[in-house]
Design an enzyme around this catalytic site. Structure first.
Site, PDB file in Angstrom:
ATOM      1  N   GLU A  28      59.135  39.540  39.473  1.00  0.00           N
ATOM      2  CA  GLU A  28      59.790  40.853  39.589  1.00  0.00           C
ATOM      3  C   GLU A  28      60.075  41.184  41.061  1.00  0.00           C
ATOM      4  O   GLU A  28      59.966  42.323  41.492  1.00  0.00           O
ATOM      5  CB  GLU A  28      58.920  41.967  38.980  1.00  0.00           C
ATOM      6  CG  GLU A  28      58.438  41.662  37.589  1.00  0.00           C
ATOM      7  CD  GLU A  28      59.416  42.093  36.509  1.00  0.00           C
ATOM      8  OE1 GLU A  28      60.397  42.775  36.838  1.00  0.00           O
ATOM      9  OE2 GLU A  28      59.194  41.709  35.351  1.00  0.00           O
ATOM     10  N   THR A  48      65.946  34.413  35.753  1.00  0.00           N
ATOM     11  CA  THR A  48      65.566  33.366  36.705  1.00  0.00           C
ATOM     12  C   THR A  48      65.983  31.980  36.206  1.00  0.00           C
ATOM     13  O   THR A  48      65.917  31.690  35.010  1.00  0.00           O
ATOM     14  CB  THR A  48      64.037  33.416  36.929  1.00  0.00           C
ATOM     15  OG1 THR A  48      63.711  34.702  37.431  1.00  0.00           O
ATOM     16  CG2 THR A  48      63.578  32.352  37.903  1.00  0.00           C
ATOM     17  N   ALA A  87      67.342  29.484  41.028  1.00  0.00           N
ATOM     18  CA  ALA A  87      67.773  30.844  41.384  1.00  0.00           C
ATOM     19  C   ALA A  87      66.761  31.866  40.892  1.00  0.00           C
ATOM     20  O   ALA A  87      66.654  32.110  39.694  1.00  0.00           O
ATOM     21  CB  ALA A  87      69.147  31.144  40.785  1.00  0.00           C
ATOM     22  N   ARG A 114      22.480  43.627  40.516  1.00  0.00           N
ATOM     23  CA  ARG A 114      22.134  42.450  41.311  1.00  0.00           C
ATOM     24  C   ARG A 114      21.342  42.871  42.547  1.00  0.00           C
ATOM     25  O   ARG A 114      21.787  43.723  43.319  1.00  0.00           O
ATOM     26  CB  ARG A 114      23.432  41.738  41.725  1.00  0.00           C
ATOM     27  CG  ARG A 114      23.238  40.594  42.685  1.00  0.00           C
ATOM     28  CD  ARG A 114      22.641  39.382  42.008  1.00  0.00           C
ATOM     29  NE  ARG A 114      22.567  38.256  42.918  1.00  0.00           N
ATOM     30  CZ  ARG A 114      22.049  37.089  42.598  1.00  0.00           C
ATOM     31  NH1 ARG A 114      21.544  36.893  41.391  1.00  0.00           N
ATOM     32  NH2 ARG A 114      22.019  36.106  43.476  1.00  0.00           N
ATOM     33  N   GLY A 158      29.764  37.368  43.853  1.00  0.00           N
ATOM     34  CA  GLY A 158      29.200  36.141  44.422  1.00  0.00           C
ATOM     35  C   GLY A 158      29.579  34.924  43.588  1.00  0.00           C
ATOM     36  O   GLY A 158      30.676  34.852  43.019  1.00  0.00           O
TER      37      GLY A 158
END
Lengths: 263, 400
Positions: B363, B126, B130, B268, B339
């Site tokens: 990728e 990369t 490009a 919870r 949460g």
């Protein structure tokens, strides 16, 4: 040196599935692992072999699936592994288990050192290894946190025992049985090459017949102890409000923490 | 048809997860917070044989197969994406391409120090302008005698500041587009080669990401991988390896998120009952498990294809696209289950959510993979045989 490592397969207590209400523990069908204390057992035995040569045999009493624990032992680096397994042996208490293990040790042959963990995390009796030593008539050095000197030529072993408020250095003759605590070493992970070898290994399974034991000598019928149920420890939590100004409240808080042995 | 892992694979899986639990988890949150690379893990991973897990023993690898590479990727990313990225890049994008495309002399020379972790390697394709549009690259190489002089800049390069070996791509022929690209193996310390680190990433903060600058770096011909003009094919074949580890890793990330969510939903309580008893939370849990099961099937199929030595570009692309998008959705749902606590770094699911976003981009973005899948269906894309195919897994060859 001929070293025998006593290994047990236990439920993975880190992954016991509690029911939604949190009052029942379910190990059935859950993942099973090498008893964590026995990872230290295996590391101790393998290190002793690496230093002094010889052979490590891992010995496990359990159901057929306990062969997995022995595969892990082989992948870590033990030379041989034997599974003692027979449906008649189910529900043996610690003394009966010790008798079975002693019969298997007799079949393995001569030994210089037997290594075990301080306890197994399922029953947590810490009794079986003690009973094995007693039945074999060899010295027991328990709670070993350090091997100071292992001298196969002089037939002695010197070890540091980790007690509640002391470290005790003990020298014993060989053959002996030691039980180890987690301070003794850092268990290695199975290596990839070890895993390849272990996956191909065929582990011998010794039954009552192989050990010359009668079915009446093993299992629940021969055991004096029966486990009724297994529940997680009860958790009691309270909230206590401390009144008064900051200084008084802090003093009361410290007193209470000392009283509860938190500090 | 056999969906069971072999005993060997189950042992690898257990060992890798134990490693992840004991070695990575305890410190990774701090590394993520501080944006530091966990250098201390590299020797431990090397000692376990991870750096060359699926390279043959003759090149000092561990001789395991491609399913094992998938399990390693899964287990590492269960703890953190950054650690899996190290394997994806070092092994998938550098060592395996040398194994596939290198001459025997190059394999014998370059692979052993990579397999043992003595060298750490990266991959530079990369550029600032490009990415997926590889033909737009501006890095160039010109030959003088038997030496290439390579210039250009690579961007978003994982391990750029950690690696001491670099597989980079540059145009040896400016007129030819992708057919003018050639692959080179560079070494840290060579004149004109500098690297740096990019700061301020949203996720994978415990991974090193940066740039490579090349200013007339002299590269001997012995360090050219493949033929001149073969670079694009090499780069694309590299992605078949790395995308597989990305997909497998995403499954591991999802498994962590599910385990954490189930555990939290048991504890919870709201409105007098565990939140796991609420139907809408159950729905989130069920969807997580659905994505894991389907993703795992896709990954295992690719691993099987690789073991058979069958071309797997389409299947790997599909697995990468599905698993990374699923991981992003799963991590998001896991934060939802947790949460407000899930929104804080007190719990690991928010780290997984930030990490999971990166893999739907690198990728090949999800959009690129969708274009690829459609092009296969319309007949616009076919996979032609390569001059050097990745061989299927043969235990006799790999382990001797």
């Amino acid at each position: 040196m001929n070293i025998i490592a006593l290994v047990k397969q236990t439920p993975d207590t880190a992954q016991l599935s509690a029911s939604m209400d949190g009052v029942k523990l379910s190990a059935e069908g859950g993942p099973r692992i090498v008893n964590p204390w026995d990872e230290y057992t295996l590391e101790t035995a393998i290190q002793a072999r690496e230093e002094h040569g010889g052979k490590v045999t891992a010995l496990c009493l359990g159901p057929p699936e306990a062969a997995d624990a022995l595969k892990t032992a082989l992948a870590m680096g033990v030379d041989e592994a034997v599974l003692v397994s027979d449906p008649a042996m189910a529900y043996s208490d610690s003394l009966t288990s010790a008798r079975i293990l002693v019969a298997a040790i007799g079949k393995i042959g001569t030994f210089d050192l037997i290594v075990g963990g301080r306890a197994a995390i399922d029953g947590n009796t810490a009794a079986t290894t003690v009973q094995v030593a007693a039945l074999l008539g060899v010295p027991l050095v328990s709670y070993v946190a350090e091997l100071r000197n292992l001298d196969p030529a002089d037939r002695t072993i010197s070890a540091v025992r980790l007690l509640e408020k002391a470290r005790e250095t003990v020298t014993s003759r060989l053959p002996a049985l030691i039980t180890v605590v987690k301070e003794i070493n850092e268990p290695r992970y199975p290596s990839l090459i070890g895993i390849r070898k272990a996956a191909r290994a065929s582990i011998p399974v010794w039954t009552c017949a192989d050990l010359g034991l009668d079915a009446t000598e093993v299992g629940s019928n021969a055991s004096g102890v029966e486990w009724q149920s297994e529940l997680p420890p009860l958790r009691e939590a309270n909230i206590e409000m401390i009144d008064g100004g900051p200084e008084d409240a802090a003093r009361t808080l410290v007193d209470r923490l000392i009283e509860e042995k938190v500090i | 048809m056999d969906f069971e892992l072999s005993e060997e694979h189950r042992m690898v899986e257990r060992m890798v997860y134990d490693f992840a639990r004991n070695e990575i988890l305890p410190s990774i949150r701090e590394h993520d917070r501080n944006g530091t690379f966990p250098h201390e893990l590299l020797p431990k991973m090397a000692a376990q044989g991870f750096m060359g897990i699926c390279l043959p023993v003759r090149y000092d690898g561990a001789g395991m197969d491609f399913i094992s590479l998938g399990l390693l990727s899964e287990g590492l990313e269960w703890a953190d994406s950054s650690v899996r990225e190290t394997i994806a890049v070092h092994l998938g994008l550098h060592a395996l391409p040398i194994f596939q495309w290198g001459t025997e002399e190059q394999k014998e020379r370059f692979l052993p120090p990579l397999a043992t972790g003595e060298n750490i390697a990266c991959f530079g394709l990369t550029e600032p302008g490009a990415g997926s549009d590889v033909a737009a690259m501006t890095s160039r190489a010109r030959k003088e005698g038997d030496t290439y002089l390579v210039s250009g800049e690579k961007m978003w390069i994982t391990l750029s500041d950690v690696a001491d070996r670099f597989l980079v791509f540059a145009k040896t022929n400016q007129e030819e587009g992708t057919r003018g690209i050639t692959a080179f193996l560079l070494e840290r310390g060579w004149a004109g080669l500098t690297t740096g680190t990019i700061k301020g990433k949203m996720g994978v903060r415990a991974s090193n990401t940066g740039w490579i600058n090349m200013d007339e770096v002299p590269v001997p011909e012995s360090h050219r991988l493949g033929e001149e003009g073969e670079g694009f094919k090499i780069a694309m074949s590299c992605l078949d390896n790395a995308r597989y580890t990305v997909a497998a890793g995403a499954v591991g990330l999802m498994k962590y998120c599910l385990e954490a969510s189930v555990s939290y939903a048991r504890q919870r309580r709201t409105f007098g009952q565990p939140i796991g008893d609420h139907q809408l939370v159950k729905q989130l849990i069920a969807q997580m498990k659905q994505r894991i099961d389907l993703g795992e099937l896709a990954v295992r199929k690719v691993g099987w294809l690789k073991n058979q030595g069958m071309r797997n570009t389409r299947e790997t692309s599909m697995a990468k696209w599905y698993c990374t998008e699923s991981a992003f959705a799963t991590a998001s749902d896991a934060v939802q289950v947790h949460g407000a606590y899930g929104y804080s770094d007190e719990y690991d699911v928010e780290r997984h959510l930030r990490n999971s976003k990166s893999a739907v981009i690198y990728e090949g973005t999800s959009q690129i993979h969708q274009l690829m899948q459609a092009d296969y269906e319309f007949g616009n894309r076919t996979d032609r045989p390569l001059r050097c195919e990745m061989p299927g897994y043969d235990p006799e060859f790999w382990q001797n």
